[in-house]
Design a protein around this motif. Structure first.
Motif, PDB file in Angstrom:
ATOM      1  N   LYS A 225       0.802  -1.070   0.040  1.00 35.22           N
ATOM      2  CA  LYS A 225       0.084  -0.086  -0.063  1.00 35.22           C
ATOM      3  C   LYS A 225       0.818   1.301  -0.139  1.00 35.22           C
ATOM      4  O   LYS A 225       1.670   1.328   0.821  1.00 35.22           O
ATOM      5  N   MET A 226       0.950   2.100  -0.931  1.00 30.49           N
ATOM      6  CA  MET A 226       1.673   3.198  -1.216  1.00 30.49           C
ATOM      7  C   MET A 226       0.799   4.264  -1.233  1.00 30.49           C
ATOM      8  O   MET A 226      -0.522   4.425  -1.500  1.00 30.49           O
ATOM      9  N   GLN A 227       1.592   5.773  -1.233  1.00 32.64           N
ATOM     10  CA  GLN A 227       0.835   6.906  -1.206  1.00 32.64           C
ATOM     11  C   GLN A 227       1.550   7.918  -2.134  1.00 32.64           C
ATOM     12  O   GLN A 227       2.944   7.654  -2.366  1.00 32.64           O
ATOM     13  N   ILE A 228       0.880   8.889  -2.751  1.00 31.70           N
ATOM     14  CA  ILE A 228       1.596   9.742  -3.760  1.00 31.70           C
ATOM     15  C   ILE A 228       1.032  11.353  -2.829  1.00 31.70           C
ATOM     16  O   ILE A 228      -0.069  11.456  -2.989  1.00 31.70           O
ATOM     17  N   THR A 241     -12.210  16.529  -4.462  1.00 32.42           N
ATOM     18  CA  THR A 241     -12.802  16.125  -3.168  1.00 32.42           C
ATOM     19  C   THR A 241     -12.140  14.569  -2.900  1.00 32.42           C
ATOM     20  O   THR A 241     -11.674  14.080  -3.792  1.00 32.42           O
ATOM     21  N   GLU A 242     -12.264  14.333  -1.728  1.00 36.96           N
ATOM     22  CA  GLU A 242     -12.013  12.816  -1.394  1.00 36.96           C
ATOM     23  C   GLU A 242     -12.686  11.640  -2.157  1.00 36.96           C
ATOM     24  O   GLU A 242     -13.719  11.908  -2.401  1.00 36.96           O
ATOM     25  N   GLY A 260      -5.584   4.824  -8.680  1.00 37.26           N
ATOM     26  CA  GLY A 260      -5.662   5.203  -7.353  1.00 37.26           C
ATOM     27  C   GLY A 260      -6.908   6.042  -7.056  1.00 37.26           C
ATOM     28  O   GLY A 260      -7.707   6.303  -7.821  1.00 37.26           O
ATOM     29  N   ASP A 261      -6.853   6.664  -5.651  1.00 38.89           N
ATOM     30  CA  ASP A 261      -7.964   7.469  -5.367  1.00 38.89           C
ATOM     31  C   ASP A 261      -7.614   8.535  -4.498  1.00 38.89           C
ATOM     32  O   ASP A 261      -6.614   8.411  -3.595  1.00 38.89           O
ATOM     33  N   VAL A 262      -8.296   9.592  -4.312  1.00 42.58           N
ATOM     34  CA  VAL A 262      -7.886  10.677  -3.467  1.00 42.58           C
ATOM     35  C   VAL A 262      -8.127  10.255  -1.987  1.00 42.58           C
ATOM     36  O   VAL A 262      -9.417  10.031  -1.759  1.00 42.58           O
ATOM     37  N   TYR A 263      -7.266  10.277  -1.240  1.00 40.46           N
ATOM     38  CA  TYR A 263      -7.424   9.922   0.158  1.00 40.46           C
ATOM     39  C   TYR A 263      -7.706  11.119   1.135  1.00 40.46           C
ATOM     40  O   TYR A 263      -8.461  10.955   1.892  1.00 40.46           O
ATOM     41  N   GLN A 264      -6.846  12.251   0.868  1.00 40.28           N
ATOM     42  CA  GLN A 264      -6.848  13.350   1.953  1.00 40.28           C
ATOM     43  C   GLN A 264      -6.459  14.701   1.182  1.00 40.28           C
ATOM     44  O   GLN A 264      -5.853  14.404   0.270  1.00 40.28           O
TER      45      GLN A 264
END
Length: 396
Positions: A225-228, A241-242, A260-264
């Motif tokens: 699980k990664m983040q950008i 929007t999230e 992916g999707d917008v988390y925050q």
């Protein structure tokens, strides 16, 4: 005689002139036709029919997006440090090592710390001996005072000595416990399950933890699980929007698109070259472990999407006035509220509203648009405000 000679030459000259014309009649006809055509083309014709310049209106999908770049990072990265100073005795993990919570990462040479433990232990035993003596002395003085053999002052003095010995034992116990704890810090263990992504020390290196905790390792808790983290300007942040879907690419896998999707959306702004930007965090599934920490991601956030909508090129909506397209155009018909449509060779104005806008296309929302309609943007020969003649369409 001279008069007769001149009279005879004149008819001969005229005859030769008409003979020359007759021999070159086709060239003269071609020259006259060309000259007549140029005159017809260059001379203004007030009754000449306008030939409109148009842009196609088509049906299709239109997607409004926001683009940005960011760096791929693990969701949770733990920095492992040391709370004690000393020389690194041994290292048990390296880059990319898989570790479990509690696994030993390295050990620090413990001789100095062990000496502190031994010293504290000796101090504790000494304090316990002093306490034992002070306690027996206090009890003996209590009995003597009760029988009247010593004064009250002597009895109270022995009581004070006993209480001080009790506190000395507690103090020595605390010192011993602290020394034992520091000795335990000489063995660095992993606080989480994960993968070692950075090792910043080598065997034999001295670790100094006098003023701040030195970093030894970085462990990524879960690389699946990664983040950008991307920077989005304030002009675009209002559209995000999230939960919005995201696509992105990386240079390592050209031609492949990841999702992916917008988390925050973090509320803390940052000023970059006089542009206010906000950090948008995007969650990424990396079950196949192809994405690595530190890769640069070229992100496209899908803000809105319209299916099977009327759309046209943005260049078709740059016209500012309809006064030159037709006569007696009502004042309430403007390029902001109506479209100039060529339908069956005629000019018509239909109401519309502007929908989604992309860098190249704009959605047209109108029930009056029909198939094969074309958007009129000018006409051939139209003169712009700077008096320059337009060739093949309006000057954009």
């Amino acid at each position: 005689m001279m008069k007769n000679k001149n009279t005879e030459q004149r008819p001969s000259f005229i005859k030769r002139f008409f003979s020359w014309i007759w021999r070159n009649k086709w060239w003269l006809i071609i020259i006259l036709l060309i000259a007549g055509g140029l005159c017809w083309w260059l001379c203004p014709k007030s009754n000449k029919k306008k030939e409109f310049v148009t842009v196609d209106i088509v049906r299709g999908d239109i997607i409004q997006t926001v683009t940005a770049t960011g760096e791929i990072q693990p969701v949770n990265t733990v920095s492992i440090g040391s709370q004690v100073s000393g020389t690194i005795e041994d290292i048990f993990v390296d880059y990319n090592s898989k570790v479990k919570k509690g696994d030993i990462l390295l050990t620090i040479e413990p001789s100095v710390l062990q000496s502190s433990v031994d010293e504290s232990n000796a101090s504790l035993k000494s304090a316990q001996s002093q306490l034992k003596y002070a306690k027996s002395e206090y009890k003996r003085n209590q009995a003597l005072y009760k029988d009247g053999f010593i004064s009250r002052a002597e009895m109270e003095k022995s009581q004070t000595t006993y209480e001080q010995a009790e506190q000395a034992v507690k103090k020595a116990q605390y010192s011993y416990d602290r020394a034992v704890t520091n000795l335990g810090y000489a063995t660095i263990t992993s606080p989480v399950d994960g993968t070692v992504i950075s090792r910043k020390v080598d065997k034999g290196q001295t670790v100094a933890a006098s003023f701040q905790t030195p970093d030894l390792f970085e462990i990524a808790e879960d690389l699946s699980k990664m983040q950008i983290e991307t920077a989005v300007s304030e002009a675009d942040i209002g559209m995000i929007t999230e939960g919005l879907p995201v696509t992105f690419t990386v240079d390592a896998y050209s031609g492949q698109t990841f999702k992916g999707d917008v988390y925050q959306i973090r509320l803390s702004p940052t000023n970059v070259s006089n542009v206010v930007v906000y950090t948008v965090v995007i969650n990424v599934d990396n079950s196949d472990l192809r994405l690595m920490p530190g890769m640069t991601a070229f992100v496209t956030i899908v803000v809105a999407e319209a299916k099977d909508a009327w759309k046209t090129k943005n260049s078709g909506l740059l016209i500012r006035s309809y006064k030159n397209l037709a006569e007696n155009v009502p004042e309430d018909i403007t390029p902001k509220t109506h479209l100039a449509i060529q339908r069956d060779g005629k000019l018509e104005f239909v109401p519309y509203t502007k929908g989604l806008v992309t860098p190249t296309e704009t959605q047209l929302i109108s029930d009056a648009i029909k198939e094969k309609d074309k958007l009129v943007v000018g006409f051939i020969g139209q003169v712009s405000t700077n008096k320059s003649t337009m060739r093949g369409g309006p000057r954009m």
